[in-house]
Design a protein around this motif. Structure first.
Motif, PDB file in Angstrom:
ATOM      1  N   GLU A   1      27.522 -20.733  22.549  1.00  0.00           N
ATOM      2  CA  GLU A   1      26.417 -20.148  23.269  1.00  0.00           C
ATOM      3  C   GLU A   1      25.157 -21.115  23.454  1.00  0.00           C
ATOM      4  O   GLU A   1      25.079 -22.186  23.048  1.00  0.00           O
TER       5      GLU A   1
ATOM      6  N   LYS B   1      23.300 -16.678   9.468  1.00  0.00           N
ATOM      7  CA  LYS B   1      22.933 -15.298   9.923  1.00  0.00           C
ATOM      8  C   LYS B   1      23.977 -14.390  10.663  1.00  0.00           C
ATOM      9  O   LYS B   1      24.067 -13.208  10.214  1.00  0.00           O
ATOM     10  N   ARG B   2      25.000 -15.309  11.175  1.00  0.00           N
ATOM     11  CA  ARG B   2      25.936 -14.161  11.362  1.00  0.00           C
ATOM     12  C   ARG B   2      26.912 -13.709  10.590  1.00  0.00           C
ATOM     13  O   ARG B   2      26.998 -12.328  10.485  1.00  0.00           O
TER      14      ARG B   2
ATOM     15  N   TYR C   1      17.684 -10.121   9.008  1.00  0.00           N
ATOM     16  CA  TYR C   1      17.303 -11.445   8.513  1.00  0.00           C
ATOM     17  C   TYR C   1      16.061 -11.690   7.945  1.00  0.00           C
ATOM     18  O   TYR C   1      15.621 -12.440   7.194  1.00  0.00           O
TER      19      TYR C   1
ATOM     20  N   VAL D   1      20.130 -13.655  17.349  1.00  0.00           N
ATOM     21  CA  VAL D   1      21.327 -14.367  17.086  1.00  0.00           C
ATOM     22  C   VAL D   1      22.532 -13.703  17.956  1.00  0.00           C
ATOM     23  O   VAL D   1      22.885 -12.760  17.889  1.00  0.00           O
TER      24      VAL D   1
ATOM     25  N   ALA E   1      16.968 -29.788  17.968  1.00  0.00           N
ATOM     26  CA  ALA E   1      16.919 -28.296  18.216  1.00  0.00           C
ATOM     27  C   ALA E   1      18.060 -27.676  18.287  1.00  0.00           C
ATOM     28  O   ALA E   1      18.333 -26.736  17.567  1.00  0.00           O
ATOM     29  N   ARG E   2      19.179 -28.416  18.962  1.00  0.00           N
ATOM     30  CA  ARG E   2      20.404 -27.775  18.880  1.00  0.00           C
ATOM     31  C   ARG E   2      21.129 -27.857  17.644  1.00  0.00           C
ATOM     32  O   ARG E   2      21.686 -26.722  17.038  1.00  0.00           O
TER      33      ARG E   2
ATOM     34  N   TYR F   1      19.259 -25.141  15.631  1.00  0.00           N
ATOM     35  CA  TYR F   1      19.731 -23.784  15.883  1.00  0.00           C
ATOM     36  C   TYR F   1      21.111 -23.588  15.302  1.00  0.00           C
ATOM     37  O   TYR F   1      21.460 -22.397  14.544  1.00  0.00           O
ATOM     38  N   LEU F   2      21.950 -24.428  15.454  1.00  0.00           N
ATOM     39  CA  LEU F   2      23.228 -24.326  14.783  1.00  0.00           C
ATOM     40  C   LEU F   2      23.335 -23.950  13.240  1.00  0.00           C
ATOM     41  O   LEU F   2      23.913 -23.014  12.668  1.00  0.00           O
TER      42      LEU F   2
ATOM     43  N   GLU G   1      30.421 -18.941  17.559  1.00  0.00           N
ATOM     44  CA  GLU G   1      29.550 -20.136  17.206  1.00  0.00           C
ATOM     45  C   GLU G   1      29.927 -21.326  17.951  1.00  0.00           C
ATOM     46  O   GLU G   1      30.916 -21.587  18.147  1.00  0.00           O
TER      47      GLU G   1
ATOM     48  N   LEU H   1      21.094 -22.133  23.984  1.00  0.00           N
ATOM     49  CA  LEU H   1      19.854 -21.660  23.317  1.00  0.00           C
ATOM     50  C   LEU H   1      19.167 -20.779  24.021  1.00  0.00           C
ATOM     51  O   LEU H   1      18.901 -20.794  25.246  1.00  0.00           O
TER      52      LEU H   1
ATOM     53  N   THR I   1      21.580 -20.390  12.599  1.00  0.00           N
ATOM     54  CA  THR I   1      22.144 -19.226  13.033  1.00  0.00           C
ATOM     55  C   THR I   1      23.654 -19.042  12.168  1.00  0.00           C
ATOM     56  O   THR I   1      24.178 -17.924  12.276  1.00  0.00           O
ATOM     57  N   LYS I   2      24.061 -20.072  11.597  1.00  0.00           N
ATOM     58  CA  LYS I   2      25.291 -20.210  10.879  1.00  0.00           C
ATOM     59  C   LYS I   2      25.557 -19.120   9.804  1.00  0.00           C
ATOM     60  O   LYS I   2      26.339 -17.915   9.783  1.00  0.00           O
TER      61      LYS I   2
END
Lengths: 708, 356
Positions: B341, A650-651, B282, B333, A639-640, A643-644, B338, B343, A647-648
């Motif tokens: 953070e 997306k930022r 998004y 987000v 999941a981690r 998630y990374l 990066e 979850l 979000t990569k």
């Protein structure tokens, strides 16, 4: 002159003035040997037995057509050469029929005919025999052994490190296999890209997984069936079957049966051996003795659980073919007068079949063991209008839903006959239902079953009842030295009702392969698409909806379930094309993933074998805590990472948009003076333009009086 | 919180709009009588009687004094909002589709459909020239732009707005294009193809820096008004009739649903008549609010971001107040750098709004 006169007298009678017959009647000259066949592999017998053999052979061959006998020449249409030197027959004979059709028929029937224990006949047209005669004999050269080619590992997907399941979808022109584990969105495994590069589609019709998931069979009607396997989906088999519509794998994946559903094709159904790719036998769509009616679907072939037999129902019989020879078992079909339906047991070579009332004999359900053809159990039933048989997937129980009518034949009612196959004598219990029973399903690997019933079969609100074939009984038992009484739960084979849920809107029931959870769904055009996830053990209920859903498919281990709105590949415009697509749910009824397509044809989970036995499963369940930790950690890591990953991008995206927005704001700020000018100097940010008024609102929430 | 159900119309809603301050809500419908509502409590303050046809569009000026209504009876009417009195009627050649106040509230522009032998037209009026006395004699328009047929097919405009500082007229067409007209010369300054199918609505945000189009091709597209640059696309599975940009959050609200025509053949749950909430950045849907039983024709969000209203084919306007969980919602987000953070589990609180 006298000589001449004498000669004329002598010749008198030879000459005639009568005209010659213009069409002399010769026997018809046969220009080909179409009507002749050669029968090889007959026993070689001495003179003494020759007559007997001739008699037997004549009897067989004359049953298949009229022999081209000629009384004038004494030819019987049958000739068996006798070698005087060896004082025995040569082991073959030549037969001539009157018509080429008869000869053809005789070849198809007699070829492979078991004449006796040691002799199977080989029959071929005479023409072919002639050709063989002229064949130059060469020295035998041993064929070179083909180099060993490693076939891809068909089980590679089972070794997936994160224990994911796979499924295939057919959508538009695409056929895509994806991984899914219920936690992250599906990941595409293979989508036929290699074939696309070569300019072909790897599937042009439906596709099917084999029963253990080793192969994916894709149907290309122009060619046939292609099997794909291994981690890279390599082509591992091709079976020619033009216009193929359906395929049927044998349960152990040894054979594949293709069917093109064509009435006019004598070879509509073909049976291939998967490993060798050899065509074993072909069948016509309908058995010979059944009247061909377009409305009545052809009786389907069914494989027995261990691939030993392939069976199909005919008129008053069941034809059972044994593999790999594909010959009729014991040379004769299983007679079953009036048979209406039959089914193999899923775990043993037992046939269940039923026939309706007929000639004063009652309707009956029979259980027959194959190959002994021993009737294990017969149950007679009266006033039957219809029966349907449902096996529990371990073959432990068989439920027969019997629709019966009253004497007047006006009203219908149901009862359920329950066979216990795992007990001596196969006891049968009867469950009387006053209602109409719409559907009945067994819990996989369990002893429970569920059914939908209602007083009126057309009503929208129905009841769902659960029954258990095993009853938990608690007995007090003395344990240990002190003789302390201790409760002990044992299971006794006694039918008992668990519960009835009333007022449901469903028409189909789907047990999870893991048992316990059942999905009650209202599928089809007239239903609302309600999905109710019910746990029979904990009694928890979740209600969801997938409008227009017409299919529910559990994954092989009961973690997730799919509901689909799909349309047939052929059939043109689909009324509900707008809703086409599928939704993946967790077994608790949480929506996990959803996809829509303009045209959506098929969804199929890759089956996997149940490798663990019941006690092993129980053991794993007991030690669940131990496994839990290890899986939780893996889940967290995954999941981690995900998630990374997510979000990569997306930022960056957000930064881009924010930059644009701030630029625009800056632009507006610059324009602000002109804007204010347009509004005649009114500035909305100027506080003097606003009247500030304070309002206090007092609300009495409650009053309470207290006596002091 | 339960939404206010504003039952003031008898026929499908065509448009709803908040005033600049967000205390008043205007609604128009095919029943010819626009209504004005107090946002705070959902009470109806008044109605505007006079039109003889569907009211397709309306616009309230910056100071909530004057209201313009555009109708299929080929007129635009100017009303005094406080008194409800009709001040003037501007007659057109064909049904009027849209009307928009200029930024200075002195001029307004209208778009009218092609009618009989007339082409579609863009007309600009100057209200400063009104004497305020008679509403009989017709005021000469300041400018009239003829929109000719294209490929011998009549073109129809669906929406009109003024860009910042009255620089341009921004007009959406039923063939999926958007054009910029010069409001003084009447020339086409720019044209972009936004959709393949009809654009149902084009809405600007309050600062007029962004606009969003809603189309029958199931998508909505976000554009930058200053540069006419495509920013984002929001995809659904039904035609989109209206979309708005939230003023306070990076959210987009989409409304639509199955075409009204085919609604009777299906159940209410299928048409997907929900208001859908999308992340502006998004392009993902994160929530939806149910309630209507016909396609949503109009959406509006309060400039203060505390409530929004939806009007549908079913004739109702639903005024929804956001609950605290929505107002407190943060970007999914996290802002932090990066990889550092923790979850965060997303709450889908939108789904339980408006379930009644």
């Amino acid at each position: 002159m006298a000589d001449l006169a004498a000669e004329a007298e002598e010749l008198d009678g030879y000459f005639s003035d009568a005209s010659l017959d213009p069409e002399p009647r010769y026997p018809n000259l046969k220009e080909s040997f179409d009507t002749a066949i050669v029968v090889l592999n007959l026993p070689k017998v001495p003179e003494a037995k020759r007559g007997k053999l001739e008699k037997v052979v004549t009897k067989i061959i004359s049953r298949l057509g009229n022999l081209a006998a000629n009384e004038d020449t004494g030819f019987t249409g049958f000739s068996m050469p006798f070698n005087a030197e060896k004082a025995s027959t040569e082991g073959f004979c030549i037969v001539e029929y009157e018509t080429p059709e008869e000869a053809k028929n005789a070849i198809s029937v007699l070829n492979g005919y078991k004449f006796d224990k040691n002799h199977s006949l080989i029959v071929s047209p005479y023409v072919r025999a002639q050709k063989l005669e002229n064949l130059a004999e060469k020295e035998f050269v041993e064929p070179e052994q083909a180099p060993f080619e490693e076939k891809p590992n068909a089980m590679s997907w089972m070794e997936d490190s994160s224990q994911r399941d796979e499924y295939v979808i057919r959508q538009g022109k695409e056929t895509i296999v994806s991984w899914f584990d219920g936690k992250v969105d599906p990941i595409v495994d293979y989508d036929g890209s290699r074939e696309k590069e070569a300019g072909v589609n790897w599937c042009e019709y439906y596709c099917h997984w084999s029963p253990k998931g080793s192969y994916l069979a894709t149907l290309v009607p122009a060619k046939g069936v292609i099997l794909w396997s291994g981690s890279t989906y390599e082509k591992v088999g091709r079976f020619v079957a033009s216009d193929v519509k359906t395929v049927l794998f044998s349960p152990q994946e040894n054979y594949i049966l293709t069917n093109n559903m064509r009435y006019d094709d004598e070879q509509a159904i073909k049976v291939y051996e998967i490993q060798t790719g050899k065509l074993l036998r072909t069948f016509a769509l309908y058995p010979d003795n059944i009247e061909r009616e377009e409305e009545v679907p052809p009786p389907p072939f069914q494989w027995s659980h261990d691939d030993s037999y392939l069976a199909r129902m005919g008129k008053d019989l069941v034809s059972i073919y044994s593999t790999p020879s594909m010959r009729l078992l014991d040379k004769k079909s299983l007679l079953a007068e009036g048979i209406h339906e039959f089914q193999w047991s899923p775990k043993s070579n037992v046939l269940a079949l039923w026939s309706p009332e007929r000639n004063n004999a009652p309707a009956h359900v029979d259980l027959i063991e194959i190959p002994s053809r021993k009737k294990l159990r017969q149950k007679n039933l009266f006033n039957v209008s219809n029966c349907s048989m449902v096996w529990q997937n371990d073959g432990d129980y068989l439920a027969v839903k019997v629709t019966r009518h009253t004497k007047s034949k006006k009203t219908l009612y149901n009862n359920i006959e329950l066979f216990r196959l795992n007990e001596a004598g196969i006891p049968v219990e009867m469950l009387d239902m006053k209602d109409a029973v719409m559907s009945l399903t067994w819990e996989p690997r369990g002893s429970r079953f569920a059914m939908i019933h209602a007083e009126n079969p057309s009503s929208t609100k129905v009841d769902v009842s659960f029954y258990d074939m095993m009853k938990k009984s608690e007995t007090m038992k003395k344990v240990g030295k002190k003789g302390a009484l201790q409760k002990q739960t044992t299971l006794v084979p006694e039918l008992n009702k668990i519960e009835t849920l009333t007022g449901k809107q469903c028409n189909c029931l789907f047990w999870s392969p893991a048992g316990s959870t059942i999905l009650m769904a209202g599928l089809g055009d007239s239903a609302s698409g309600t999905l109710e996830f019910y746990d029979v053990d904990t009694k928890s209920l979740t209600i969801k909806e997938h409008y227009r859903a017409n299919q529910v498919l559990w994954d092989p281990d009961g973690r997730s379930v799919t509901t689909c709105v799909s349309q047939p590949v052929e059939g043109g415009h689909f009324k509900f094309a707008m809703d086409n697509g599928y939704i993946l749910w967790s077994f608790q009824g949480k929506q996990l993933y959803q996809q829509s397509f303009e045209t959506f044809y098929q969804f199929e989970w890759r089956p996997r074998e149940n490798l663990l036995s019941k006690p092993e499963i129980a053991k794993v369940r007991k030690e669940l805590k131990k496994y839990e930790k290890q899986f939780e950690k893996a889940d967290k890591d995954r999941a981690r990472a995900l998630y990374l990953e997510e979000t990569k991008g997306k930022r960056q995206e957000r930064k881009k948009i924010r930059d644009i927005l701030s630029q625009l704001r800056e632009l507006r700020r610059e324009q602000r003076p002109r804007h204010i000018e347009l509004l005649d100097g009114y500035d909305s940010d100027d506080d003097t333009n606003y009247v500030v008024r304070e309002i206090s609102i007092e609300t009495i929430l409650s009053t309470k009086e207290e006596t002091v | 919180m339960r939404p206010y159900l504003l039952q003031g119309h008898e026929r499908p809603i065509t448009v709803i709009k908040y005033n600049y301050d967000g205390d008043l809500l205007f609604s128009a419908s095919k029943d010819q009588i626009p209504c004005i509502w107090r946002v705070e409590n959902g009470e109806r303050l008044g109605t505007f009687h006079g039109h003889k046809g569907t009211v397709w569009d309306l616009d309230c000026d910056r100071f909530s004094k004057q209201l313009l209504t555009a109708s299929a009876d080929a007129t635009v009417k100017l009303w005094n909002i406080q008194s409800g009195d009709l001040q003037h009627t501007f007659t057109h050649r064909g049904p009027v589709r849209g009307v928009a106040w200029s930024e200075d509230n002195k001029k307004f522009a209208t778009i009218s459909d092609p009618f009989v032998e007339h082409n579609a037209k863009i007309t600009i009026f100057d209200t400063a020239e009104l004497d305020g006395e008679s509403d009989e004699d017709d005021l000469e328009p300041l400018l009239e732009i003829d929109v000719p047929k294209e490929n011998s097919r009549r073109v129809q405009m669906t929406n009109i707005s003024w860009t910042a500082l009255n620089e341009h007229l921004l007009i959406a067409f039923d063939n999926g294009i958007v054009r910029l007209y010069n409001p003084t010369t009447g020339t086409i300054e720019e044209e972009i193809r936004v959709h393949d199918k009809k654009i149902n609505r084009l809405q600007l945000n309050q600062s007029k820096s962004l606009f969003i189009t809603s189309s029958a091709d199931f998508t909505s597209k976000l554009y930058d008004t200053a540069n006419l640059k495509h920013l984002k696309t929001y995809t659904t599975d039904r035609p989109v009739n209206d979309a708005v940009i939230s003023e306070t959050k990076d959210h987009i609200l989409l409304g639509g649903g199955q075409e009204a025509m085919s609604v009777t053949t299906t159940s209410g749950k299928v048409g997907k008549f929900e208001t859908r909430f999308f992340e502006l950045v998004y392009e993902t849907e994160f929530g939806s609010v149910k309630g209507h039983f016909g396609p949503i024709n109009a959406l509006a969000i309060n400039p203060n971001g505390r409530n929004y209203a939806s009007g549908a084919e079913d004739g109702y306007v639903r005024l929804h107040f956001f609950d605290k969980s929505y107002l407190d919602m943060k970007d999914p987000v996290p802002e932090a750098a990066e990889g550092t953070e923790e979850l965060s589990t997303d709450d889908d609180d939108e789904d339980n709004q408006g379930n009644e």
